[in-house]
Scaffold this motif. Structure first.
Motif, short mmCIF file in Angstrom:
data_model
loop_
_atom_site.label_atom_id
_atom_site.label_comp_id
_atom_site.label_asym_id
_atom_site.label_seq_id
_atom_site.Cartn_x
_atom_site.Cartn_y
_atom_site.Cartn_z
N ALA A 73 0.81 -1.22 0.00
CA ALA A 73 0.00 0.00 0.00
C ALA A 73 0.85 1.27 0.00
O ALA A 73 0.52 2.24 -0.68
CB ALA A 73 -0.94 -0.01 1.20
N GLU A 74 1.96 1.28 0.75
CA GLU A 74 2.79 2.48 0.86
C GLU A 74 4.11 2.35 0.10
O GLU A 74 4.52 3.26 -0.62
CB GLU A 74 3.06 2.79 2.33
N SER A 75 4.77 1.23 0.28
CA SER A 75 5.99 0.95 -0.47
C SER A 75 5.93 -0.48 -0.97
O SER A 75 5.31 -1.35 -0.35
CB SER A 75 7.23 1.16 0.40
N PRO A 102 9.07 3.27 -2.71
CA PRO A 102 7.88 4.10 -2.45
C PRO A 102 7.00 4.19 -3.68
O PRO A 102 7.50 4.35 -4.81
CB PRO A 102 8.49 5.47 -2.11
N ARG A 103 5.70 4.10 -3.50
CA ARG A 103 4.78 4.10 -4.63
C ARG A 103 4.91 5.36 -5.48
O ARG A 103 4.77 5.32 -6.71
CB ARG A 103 3.34 3.93 -4.15
N GLU A 104 5.21 6.49 -4.83
CA GLU A 104 5.29 7.74 -5.58
C GLU A 104 6.50 7.80 -6.52
O GLU A 104 6.57 8.67 -7.39
CB GLU A 104 5.31 8.95 -4.63
#
Length: 319
Positions: free
Chosen positions: A30-32, A80-82
């Motif tokens: 979900a976050e990384s 990281p997803r971003e």
């Protein structure tokens, strides 16, 4: 732009960050994204994409190249997803990788919905090396068990061939397990997740369906307790072919035997007695025996004693 989709990133997907390609090795992203860095540009690389040469990295090389994302406590990479530029999902890109070899495998599994299958590895990301022919074939959730049964029947009917001696020996050398070749082969031949269709070799790889992502092994860092060898009865094998492989056992101390190497996937089945050696880790108040914390292990293993007795194999470990 950061990756945005209503579909979670899951095991055996790939993600691209710039010109680096990571394989996803978990379900909680979900976050990384839990991953391993697999491919990076290299002038001496043996594969090419968009005019750039790439190399498949060893674990040590990957850490050196991608150290900013490496989590020492977990031994994996956390992206990281971003920072993700592109996500490659096997089920979404099946048509893109549909060469003659993949087509043969897909047609064999024609009774399985197309959206429940795909191809991972170098083919998925367009980095297949010239001369590579193996197909890393993914089937999702309950359909994987249907596919496995089709392989069993296919081998029995002659529509498929099980790996020949040369292929088994190649897999054994690649995996380099602490088991004798005889013991390794006895376990592998009953798994029915490897086969030839004509001259094309393929692996059948399991991934949970989107409705099953919360099941399985808790993806948390445990507290290492001690090294231990146990014998216990397997009471649940639903995730025996998952990553990690999980064998819930009847034991006074250990909740389940867990392995992070494909070598010990599908190693023991419900009702069998297994022997396993590895590190005990405490997670959420429960003890798990981690028998296969990485691909090559020399003192960690999972063996079905039930199978060894049936096959009359007494010496199953390399002395």
């Amino acid at each position: 732009m950061p990756y945005t989709s209503d579909k979670p990133i899951r095991l055996r997907d790939f993600v691209r960050v710039g010109n680096l390609y990571f394989s996803v090795v978990g379900y909680k992203n979900a976050e990384s994204v839990k991953s391993l860095l697999r491919y990076a540009p290299d002038e001496s690389g043996d594969r090419e994409k968009n005019g750039v040469k790439y190399k498949k990295l060893s674990y040590e090389e990957a850490i050196d190249v991608g150290k900013r994302w490496f989590s020492e406590s977990e031994g994996i990479f956390r992206v990281p997803r971003e920072e993700i530029d592109e996500v490659f999902k096997p089920e979404e890109r099946l048509e893109e990788v549909m060469d003659s070899e993949v087509k043969k495998v897909v047609e064999f599994f024609e009774s399985i919905p197309k959206e429940e299958m795909g191809v991972t590895g170098s083919r998925l990301i367009g980095l297949k090396k010239e001369g590579e022919s193996d197909v890393d074939f993914v089937v999702y959730g309950k359909y994987w068990f249907i596919a496995r049964e089709k392989i069993r029947r296919g081998i029995e009917s002659g529509k498929l061939d099980e790996p020949d001696e040369e292929t088994w020996e190649r897999i054994y050398r690649k995996r380099n397990p602490p088991l004798t070749y005889e013991a390794f082969l006895a376990h592998e031949r009953r798994k029915f997740h490897r086969a030839f269709i004509g001259s094309t070799y393929f692996d059948l790889l399991y991934v949970r369906g989107y409705d099953e992502l919360e099941k399985g092994f808790p993806e948390k860092i445990g507290r290492k307790v001690s090294f231990k060898k146990i014998r216990a009865k397997v009471i649940e094998d639903e995730f025996a072919f998952d990553y990690p492989s999980v064998y819930f056992v009847e034991h006074e101390e250990i909740e389940a035997v867990v392995s992070f190497t494909h070598t010990f996937a599908g190693q023991a089945f419900k009702g069998e007695i297994l022997e396993a050696a590895g590190w005990v880790e405490e997670i959420d108040g429960k003890n798990y025996l981690i028998a296969g914390s990485k691909r090559e292990v020399k003192d960690e293993y999972v063996v079905s004693l039930t199978l060894m007795e049936k096959e009359r194999i007494k010496d199953f470990l390399i002395s």
